[in-house]
Design a protein around this motif. Structure first.
Motif, PDB file in Angstrom:
ATOM      1  N   TRP A   1       0.863  -1.187   0.000  1.00 36.73           N
ATOM      2  CA  TRP A   1       0.000   0.000   0.000  1.00 36.73           C
ATOM      3  C   TRP A   1       0.893   1.229   0.000  1.00 36.73           C
ATOM      4  CZ3 TRP A   1      -4.968  -0.433  -0.979  1.00 36.73           C
ATOM      5  CH2 TRP A   1      -5.568  -1.666  -0.745  1.00 36.73           C
ATOM      6  N   PHE A   2       0.925   1.933  -1.136  1.00 37.14           N
ATOM      7  CA  PHE A   2       1.748   3.118  -1.299  1.00 37.14           C
ATOM      8  C   PHE A   2       0.873   4.341  -1.510  1.00 37.14           C
ATOM      9  CE2 PHE A   2       4.861  -0.067  -2.507  1.00 37.14           C
ATOM     10  CZ  PHE A   2       5.987   0.400  -1.873  1.00 37.14           C
ATOM     11  N   TYR A   3       1.415   5.487  -1.114  1.00 33.71           N
ATOM     12  CA  TYR A   3       0.791   6.768  -1.429  1.00 33.71           C
ATOM     13  C   TYR A   3       1.816   7.581  -2.202  1.00 33.71           C
ATOM     14  CZ  TYR A   3      -1.418  11.288  -1.150  1.00 33.71           C
ATOM     15  OH  TYR A   3      -1.987  12.484  -1.485  1.00 33.71           O
ATOM     16  N   ILE A   4       1.429   8.091  -3.350  1.00 34.70           N
ATOM     17  CA  ILE A   4       2.289   8.936  -4.177  1.00 34.70           C
ATOM     18  C   ILE A   4       1.777  10.364  -4.059  1.00 34.70           C
ATOM     19  CG2 ILE A   4       3.150   9.391  -6.496  1.00 34.70           C
ATOM     20  CD1 ILE A   4       2.578   6.453  -7.147  1.00 34.70           C
ATOM     21  N   SER A   5       2.679  11.301  -3.797  1.00 35.66           N
ATOM     22  CA  SER A   5       2.284  12.693  -3.611  1.00 35.66           C
ATOM     23  C   SER A   5       1.548  13.219  -4.839  1.00 35.66           C
ATOM     24  CB  SER A   5       3.508  13.563  -3.330  1.00 35.66           C
ATOM     25  OG  SER A   5       4.378  13.542  -4.432  1.00 35.66           O
ATOM     26  N   LYS A   6       0.584  14.104  -4.590  1.00 30.94           N
ATOM     27  CA  LYS A   6      -0.208  14.686  -5.675  1.00 30.94           C
ATOM     28  C   LYS A   6       0.516  15.841  -6.348  1.00 30.94           C
ATOM     29  CE  LYS A   6      -4.634  13.463  -3.662  1.00 30.94           C
ATOM     30  NZ  LYS A   6      -5.895  13.930  -3.115  1.00 30.94           N
ATOM     31  N   LYS A   7       1.573  16.321  -5.734  1.00 26.46           N
ATOM     32  CA  LYS A   7       2.307  17.454  -6.265  1.00 26.46           C
ATOM     33  C   LYS A   7       3.764  17.070  -6.495  1.00 26.46           C
ATOM     34  CE  LYS A   7      -0.735  20.914  -4.594  1.00 26.46           C
ATOM     35  NZ  LYS A   7      -1.699  21.056  -5.627  1.00 26.46           N
ATOM     36  N   ILE A   8       4.422  17.840  -7.351  1.00 33.55           N
ATOM     37  CA  ILE A   8       5.839  17.664  -7.651  1.00 33.55           C
ATOM     38  C   ILE A   8       6.581  18.848  -7.034  1.00 33.55           C
ATOM     39  CG2 ILE A   8       7.567  17.470  -9.466  1.00 33.55           C
ATOM     40  CD1 ILE A   8       5.248  16.612 -11.350  1.00 33.55           C
TER      41      ILE A   8
ATOM     42  N   TYR B   1       0.058  13.436 -13.615  1.00 37.25           N
ATOM     43  CA  TYR B   1       0.204  14.873 -13.418  1.00 37.25           C
ATOM     44  C   TYR B   1      -0.100  15.531 -14.758  1.00 37.25           C
ATOM     45  CZ  TYR B   1       2.776  13.116  -9.401  1.00 37.25           C
ATOM     46  OH  TYR B   1       3.134  12.441  -8.261  1.00 37.25           O
ATOM     47  N   LYS B   2      -1.291  16.152 -14.872  1.00 34.58           N
ATOM     48  CA  LYS B   2      -1.759  16.668 -16.159  1.00 34.58           C
ATOM     49  C   LYS B   2      -1.770  18.187 -16.263  1.00 34.58           C
ATOM     50  CE  LYS B   2      -4.592  12.787 -17.531  1.00 34.58           C
ATOM     51  NZ  LYS B   2      -5.836  12.361 -18.123  1.00 34.58           N
ATOM     52  N   HIS B   3      -1.358  18.894 -15.235  1.00 36.06           N
ATOM     53  CA  HIS B   3      -1.449  20.347 -15.276  1.00 36.06           C
ATOM     54  C   HIS B   3      -0.261  20.945 -14.538  1.00 36.06           C
ATOM     55  CE1 HIS B   3      -3.163  24.390 -14.654  1.00 36.06           C
ATOM     56  NE2 HIS B   3      -3.869  24.106 -15.729  1.00 36.06           N
ATOM     57  N   LYS B   4       0.109  22.174 -14.897  1.00 37.17           N
ATOM     58  CA  LYS B   4       1.264  22.810 -14.258  1.00 37.17           C
ATOM     59  C   LYS B   4       1.008  23.161 -12.794  1.00 37.17           C
ATOM     60  CE  LYS B   4       0.073  27.401 -15.911  1.00 37.17           C
ATOM     61  NZ  LYS B   4       0.479  28.540 -16.700  1.00 37.17           N
ATOM     62  N   GLN B   5      -0.259  23.125 -12.359  1.00 39.29           N
ATOM     63  CA  GLN B   5      -0.549  23.419 -10.954  1.00 39.29           C
ATOM     64  C   GLN B   5       0.011  22.342 -10.016  1.00 39.29           C
ATOM     65  OE1 GLN B   5      -4.772  23.522 -10.567  1.00 39.29           O
ATOM     66  NE2 GLN B   5      -4.999  21.312 -10.585  1.00 39.29           N
ATOM     67  N   TYR B   6       0.372  21.178 -10.568  1.00 38.82           N
ATOM     68  CA  TYR B   6       0.934  20.109  -9.750  1.00 38.82           C
ATOM     69  C   TYR B   6       2.412  20.315  -9.440  1.00 38.82           C
ATOM     70  CZ  TYR B   6      -3.352  17.620 -10.861  1.00 38.82           C
ATOM     71  OH  TYR B   6      -4.657  17.268 -10.993  1.00 38.82           O
ATOM     72  N   VAL B   7       3.058  21.267 -10.104  1.00 38.99           N
ATOM     73  CA  VAL B   7       4.476  21.534  -9.896  1.00 38.99           C
ATOM     74  C   VAL B   7       4.594  22.746  -8.979  1.00 38.99           C
ATOM     75  CG1 VAL B   7       6.664  22.048 -11.032  1.00 38.99           C
ATOM     76  CG2 VAL B   7       4.968  20.622 -12.183  1.00 38.99           C
ATOM     77  N   LYS B   8       5.192  22.560  -7.797  1.00 38.30           N
ATOM     78  CA  LYS B   8       5.326  23.635  -6.806  1.00 38.30           C
ATOM     79  C   LYS B   8       6.782  23.812  -6.416  1.00 38.30           C
ATOM     80  CE  LYS B   8       0.897  24.307  -6.140  1.00 38.30           C
ATOM     81  NZ  LYS B   8       0.246  25.499  -6.575  1.00 38.30           N
TER      82      LYS B   8
ATOM     83  N   PHE C   1       9.585  19.049   0.168  1.00 38.78           N
ATOM     84  CA  PHE C   1       8.619  18.298   0.958  1.00 38.78           C
ATOM     85  C   PHE C   1       8.977  18.362   2.434  1.00 38.78           C
ATOM     86  CE2 PHE C   1       7.992  16.002  -3.111  1.00 38.78           C
ATOM     87  CZ  PHE C   1       6.629  16.119  -3.205  1.00 38.78           C
ATOM     88  N   GLU C   2       7.942  18.422   3.291  1.00 39.06           N
ATOM     89  CA  GLU C   2       8.169  18.278   4.726  1.00 39.06           C
ATOM     90  C   GLU C   2       8.643  16.857   4.995  1.00 39.06           C
ATOM     91  OE1 GLU C   2       4.669  19.125   6.980  1.00 39.06           O
ATOM     92  OE2 GLU C   2       4.991  21.277   6.906  1.00 39.06           O
ATOM     93  N   SER C   3       9.420  16.691   6.042  1.00 33.72           N
ATOM     94  CA  SER C   3       9.895  15.349   6.360  1.00 33.72           C
ATOM     95  C   SER C   3       8.782  14.551   7.019  1.00 33.72           C
ATOM     96  CB  SER C   3      11.113  15.415   7.283  1.00 33.72           C
ATOM     97  OG  SER C   3      10.731  15.987   8.505  1.00 33.72           O
ATOM     98  N   GLY C   4       8.917  13.248   7.011  1.00 33.68           N
ATOM     99  CA  GLY C   4       7.943  12.380   7.660  1.00 33.68           C
ATOM    100  C   GLY C   4       6.800  12.006   6.747  1.00 33.68           C
ATOM    101  N   PHE C   5       5.634  11.782   7.355  1.00 34.22           N
ATOM    102  CA  PHE C   5       4.474  11.274   6.636  1.00 34.22           C
ATOM    103  C   PHE C   5       3.696  12.342   5.881  1.00 34.22           C
ATOM    104  CE2 PHE C   5       5.118   8.158  10.004  1.00 34.22           C
ATOM    105  CZ  PHE C   5       5.227   7.019   9.236  1.00 34.22           C
ATOM    106  N   SER C   6       4.179  13.553   5.832  1.00 31.52           N
ATOM    107  CA  SER C   6       3.486  14.647   5.164  1.00 31.52           C
ATOM    108  C   SER C   6       3.931  14.765   3.712  1.00 31.52           C
ATOM    109  CB  SER C   6       3.781  15.958   5.896  1.00 31.52           C
ATOM    110  OG  SER C   6       3.235  17.037   5.192  1.00 31.52           O
ATOM    111  N   THR C   7       3.002  15.131   2.843  1.00 34.71           N
ATOM    112  CA  THR C   7       3.348  15.426   1.452  1.00 34.71           C
ATOM    113  C   THR C   7       3.210  16.924   1.168  1.00 34.71           C
ATOM    114  OG1 THR C   7       1.103  14.913   0.742  1.00 34.71           O
ATOM    115  CG2 THR C   7       2.722  13.139   0.604  1.00 34.71           C
ATOM    116  N   LYS C   8       3.153  17.717   2.213  1.00 32.25           N
ATOM    117  CA  LYS C   8       3.052  19.162   2.069  1.00 32.25           C
ATOM    118  C   LYS C   8       4.389  19.722   1.582  1.00 32.25           C
ATOM    119  CE  LYS C   8       1.974  23.311   4.669  1.00 32.25           C
ATOM    120  NZ  LYS C   8       1.714  23.885   5.990  1.00 32.25           N
TER     121      LYS C   8
END
Length: 183
Positions: A35-42, A155-162, A166-173
């Motif tokens: 079970w993996f989670y891939i970040s929604k943003k780059i 990733y279909k739009h430039k809004q995904y590139v920030k 990334f914050e460390s740990g379990f966050s994808t912020k």
């Protein structure tokens, strides 16, 4: 006294065995798969593009492979779409294993949260073109059962590139870079 199953030549123990086998297989396929989670943003930091992957499997996953590909769709005649795939370079495309969730909770450096780097192509230009987008695919095997799973994020739009990291740990912020770290 007649039982309602008397007309069936198989005993009720066989039925309960079949039902319990299906319940067991359901739990095996539910809990013994990766079970993996891939970040929604780059994240973009110093012209290096990063993707974050978090392993939520309780135990480690083995034979982990990561693919980043550019997908280009064109309208086909008379209907449908022609799809062209191009594999893009990532710094590390395979791992022997990624630690599980239990190890990640009790370990301060979170070995189950990894970041994948890609810097060869400008990914921001790819996602701004119409009909062109990115796909990040991860495949892995469960450490106990050996069952394999593939997970994909598009990733279909430039809004995904920030910009930021990334914050460390379990966050994808993604935390923006501070002004003094750019200098």
């Amino acid at each position: 006294m007649n039982c309602y199953l008397d007309w069936i030549p198989i005993s009720s123990n066989v039925y309960s065995g079949i039902i319990s086998a299906f319940v067991f297989l359901f739990f095996v396929f539910l809990f013994f798969r990766p079970w993996f989670y891939i970040s929604k943003k780059i994240s973009v930091e110093n012209n290096i593009f990063k993707f974050k992957v978090i392993n939520f499997t309780l135990v480690k996953c083995t034979d982990v492979n990561i693919y980043l590909r550019k997908v280009q769709e064109e309208e086909a005649f008379p209907n449908g779409k022609d799809v062209e795939y191009k594999l893009l370079h990532v710094h590390t495309s395979s791992f022997i294993y990624i630690s599980g969730l239990i190890t990640g909770i009790f370990n301060s450096h979170r070995p189950n949260c990894i970041q994948i780097k890609a810097d060869k192509d400008d990914l921001r230009d790819i996602v701004t073109n119409k009909g062109v987008y990115l796909e990040l695919i991860i495949t892995a095997r469960h450490g106990i059962s050996g069952l394999q799973k593939a997970k994909k994020r598009t990733y279909k739009h430039k809004q995904y590139v920030k910009s930021g990291k990334f914050e460390s740990g379990f966050s994808t912020k993604i935390v923006p870079e501070s002004a003094d770290s750019r200098n």
